[in-house]
Design a protein around this motif. Structure first.
Motif, mmCIF file in Angstrom:
data_model
loop_
_atom_site.group_PDB
_atom_site.id
_atom_site.type_symbol
_atom_site.label_atom_id
_atom_site.label_comp_id
_atom_site.label_asym_id
_atom_site.label_seq_id
_atom_site.Cartn_x
_atom_site.Cartn_y
_atom_site.Cartn_z
ATOM 1 N N ASN A 1 0.841 -1.196 0.000
ATOM 2 C CA ASN A 1 0.000 0.000 0.000
ATOM 3 C C ASN A 1 0.873 1.242 0.000
ATOM 4 O OD1 ASN A 1 -2.382 -1.528 0.116
ATOM 5 N ND2 ASN A 1 -2.266 -1.665 2.365
ATOM 6 N N VAL A 2 0.354 2.334 -0.546
ATOM 7 C CA VAL A 2 1.145 3.558 -0.645
ATOM 8 C C VAL A 2 0.320 4.760 -0.204
ATOM 9 C CG1 VAL A 2 0.506 3.872 -3.089
ATOM 10 C CG2 VAL A 2 2.578 4.977 -2.192
ATOM 11 N N ILE A 3 0.991 5.671 0.520
ATOM 12 C CA ILE A 3 0.437 6.971 0.877
ATOM 13 C C ILE A 3 1.148 8.003 0.017
ATOM 14 C CG2 ILE A 3 0.181 8.695 2.707
ATOM 15 C CD1 ILE A 3 0.357 6.380 4.732
ATOM 16 N N VAL A 4 0.413 8.876 -0.648
ATOM 17 C CA VAL A 4 1.001 9.933 -1.469
ATOM 18 C C VAL A 4 0.834 11.257 -0.731
ATOM 19 C CG1 VAL A 4 0.942 11.140 -3.676
ATOM 20 C CG2 VAL A 4 0.505 8.669 -3.593
ATOM 21 N N GLY A 5 1.927 11.934 -0.455
ATOM 22 C CA GLY A 5 1.865 13.212 0.248
ATOM 23 C C GLY A 5 3.253 13.707 0.595
ATOM 24 N N PRO A 6 3.375 14.954 1.091
ATOM 25 C CA PRO A 6 4.681 15.460 1.516
ATOM 26 C C PRO A 6 5.277 14.560 2.598
ATOM 27 C CG PRO A 6 3.066 17.231 1.401
ATOM 28 C CD PRO A 6 2.312 15.943 1.243
ATOM 29 N N SER A 7 6.532 14.186 2.440
ATOM 30 C CA SER A 7 7.167 13.223 3.339
ATOM 31 C C SER A 7 8.316 13.881 4.091
ATOM 32 C CB SER A 7 7.677 12.016 2.541
ATOM 33 O OG SER A 7 8.165 11.018 3.401
ATOM 34 N N VAL A 8 8.089 14.138 5.377
ATOM 35 C CA VAL A 8 9.091 14.773 6.235
ATOM 36 C C VAL A 8 9.263 13.924 7.483
ATOM 37 C CG1 VAL A 8 9.782 16.852 7.485
ATOM 38 C CG2 VAL A 8 8.404 17.051 5.395
ATOM 39 N N VAL A 9 10.489 13.557 7.786
ATOM 40 C CA VAL A 9 10.807 12.759 8.964
ATOM 41 C C VAL A 9 11.461 13.653 10.001
ATOM 42 C CG1 VAL A 9 12.224 10.858 9.843
ATOM 43 C CG2 VAL A 9 11.063 10.633 7.635
ATOM 44 N N TYR B 1 12.288 14.167 3.249
ATOM 45 C CA TYR B 1 13.080 15.239 3.848
ATOM 46 C C TYR B 1 13.296 14.944 5.323
ATOM 47 C CZ TYR B 1 12.688 18.050 -0.358
ATOM 48 O OH TYR B 1 12.792 18.491 -1.648
ATOM 49 N N LEU B 2 14.510 15.208 5.798
ATOM 50 C CA LEU B 2 14.825 15.118 7.215
ATOM 51 C C LEU B 2 14.751 16.514 7.816
ATOM 52 C CD1 LEU B 2 17.928 12.724 7.193
ATOM 53 C CD2 LEU B 2 15.616 12.165 7.962
#
Length: 552
Positions: free
Chosen positions: A411-419, A514-515
């Protein structure tokens, strides 16, 4: 006598406090017709050049680049491998800064702090990297710092990589429609593709017999690993992504997407022409390109018999892994060391966090996507760094969609990815490649220690196989099919930093994150304030700027 000593002290103090030198560049970015593989297409030129102008500088220089965007699209340039200490504001990614709009200009200001080596710049907007807009950055050691080899007679810059004959706008439409851009059409070397026996070909470089030259070579392509070699000559590796290396000698070297290195070549053969050869790696249908290296006063053409490439099957991957393991950091060399100073004793630092990353390919709503740990990154209309700085991130996107372990399923979530990452933590990142194609990753803002690559699945027990003494400090890592790779670094550089696939199709379709590395002190000691001239866009255009950071 006392007045003389006071005057001398004041003069020495002024010298000690003097700023590092500044280098200024004015770049006009335009479209122009180029034909790297012989097929005319719309390219991106800088000051009319492809490749673009070289930035030739010295460690700790301050670089000021005034970019005039004369394209019909927004533009951002990034400086791959330049650590931008405390300055992710100008890192040059869509999540950290607003683009330069058509018909406007923007001035980048950054320092090549504590760095030496070979790097390149390129555009991160749209599919502009497929059209050019890129060039070499070479950073020399300061004069007082000895280099572990004699000064070469000259330095040659080589920007090579795969190339598509379809224009960058066509490639973007293909990706936006949910399809892959497919196989490249060939390899370009400094904007050209040569063939054996071409009598009209001009030399790429000219060498004089008996002299030694430094070749700085970068793979600036979109997806293909390459192997390069120079007919009749050996290659002495001396620098890899900003680190002096143990000086092993090779007949050929694998160079994966986004990677740069330096080799020394001694002109010790009969004066004539020789072929510099670049060939694809790990493709079912490979391709190659050549360029002529000419000896001064040489009269004979290059031999049509090219040096053989390494094996290109399962045995070839083993060959490439062994070559990676032979790359070692030269611990005796005097040079800029990675920040924080002392972190090169990385094998003695306790790991505070382990992040396992697995790349995946998805079909989401009928369209191709790529992702990391079940999350496919998508850009926000406002740069994420600005949303965070202006205090409206929590209402705009969700942190930590990517977990420290790959999830089960597809499964996949599509969205801005910030850790969220903890400032000054010493982290271990393990990349697992569960696909049949090679991967390359890049981390902005940092150098890291590439401690291990092996086939199979990573487990904590694999740490006993790490190189904890002299792994090369670098900013890219490649991962072979059905293999893993491990890196270690100290997250001491405050800001928001891009961890991305350097295979540009994959990055464009979401294989990146992004970190967010925030300093609790919110001090100028740890991070610069947003530049006064920074362009604002999206949701923060009319918002008052937050209180600037204080301190020194």
């Amino acid at each position: 006598m006392g007045k003389i000593f006071v005057a001398l002290f004041l003069c020495l103090s002024a010298v000690a406090m003097a700023e590092d030198p500044y280098l200024f560049f004015d770049w006009k970015v335009t479209y122009g017709t180029i034909a790297p593989l012989g097929v005319p297409q719309q390219g991106i030129l800088i000051n009319g050049q492809f490749p673009g102008p070289k930035i030739n500088c010295t460690s700790n220089n301050n670089i000021v680049v005034n970019v005039f965007n004369q394209l019909d699209e927004p533009l951002i340039l990034t400086w791959a491998g330049i650590q931008q200490r405390k300055n992710s504001w100008q890192d040059g990614t869509p999540a950290t800064m607003c683009p330069i709009l058509p018909g406007t200009n923007y001035t980048y200001r950054f320092q090549v702090k504590d760095q030496i080596g070979s790097y390149f710049y390129f555009p991160t907007t749209a599919l502009h990297r497929a059209a050019g807009g890129l060039g070499m950055i070479q950073i020399h050691s300061r004069e007082l710092i000895p280099v572990p080899f004699d000064n070469p007679a000259d330095e040659f810059s080589v920007l090579l990589g795969d190339w598509y004959n379809k224009g960058h706008k066509t490639l973007k439409k293909i990706l936006d429609s949910g399809h892959s851009i497919g196989r490249p059409d060939g390899i370009q070397i400094n904007g050209k593709s040569g063939k054996v026996g071409d009598k009209d070909a001009q030399p790429l470089f000219t060498m004089e017999a008996g002299k030694t030259y430094r070749y700085r070579v970068c793979n600036v392509g979109l997806r293909t690993s390459v192997n390069f070699r120079l007919q009749g000559h050996t290659l002495k590796l001396v620098e890899l992504e900003g680190s002096h290396t143990v000086q092993n000698v090779y007949d050929s070297i694998d160079l994966h997407v986004g990677q740069c290195l330096s080799v020394l070549v001694t002109a010790n053969q009969a004066p004539k022409d020789y072929y510099f050869v670049a060939s694809s790696r790990f493709l079912k249908q490979g391709f190659s390109s050549v360029a002529i290296i000419r000896y001064a006063n040489g009269k004979a053409p290059a031999s049509p018999e090219l040096p053989a490439p390494p094996p290109d099957n399962t045995a070839g991957i083993a060959w490439s892994v062994n070559q990676f393991r032979s790359f070692r950091w030269n611990l005796t060399a005097s040079a800029a060391r990675p920040n924080p100073q002392g972190s090169y004793h990385y094998g003695k630092i306790n790991i505070t966090r382990t992040i396992k990353i697995a790349n995946s390919r998805y079909v989401n709503n009928g369209k191709l996507r790529f992702g990391i740990n079940g999350v496919s990154h998508s850009e926000h209309e406002t740069p994420l760094k600005l949303l965070e700085y202006f205090g409206i991130a929590d209402s705009s996107f969700t942190y930590d969609l990517v977990k420290d372990e790959p999830p089960q399923g597809n499964n996949v979530i599509v969205g801005p990815s910030v850790v969220n990452a903890t400032f000054r933590n010493f982290v271990e990142i393990v990349f697992e490649n569960r696909e049949k194609t090679i991967q390359t990753y890049h981390l902005d803002g940092y150098s890291f220690f590439a401690v291990g690559i092996e086939p199979g699945t990573w487990t904590p027990e694999k740490r006993k196989n790490y190189n904890l003494l002299d792994a090369v400090s670098r900013h890219t890592i490649h991962v072979y099919p059905n293999s893993w790779a491990a890196i270690m670094t100290t997250l001491d550089n405050a800001g928001m930093w891009n961890l991305r696939s350097d295979m540009w199709e994959r990055a464009y379709l979401g294989q990146q994150l992004y970190l967010s590395v925030l300093s609790p002190a919110r001090s100028l000691r740890d991070e610069y304030n947003i530049p006064e001239t920074q362009v604002l866009c999206g949701a923060v255009v009319d918002m008052p700027k937050p209180t600037p950071y204080a301190g020194t």
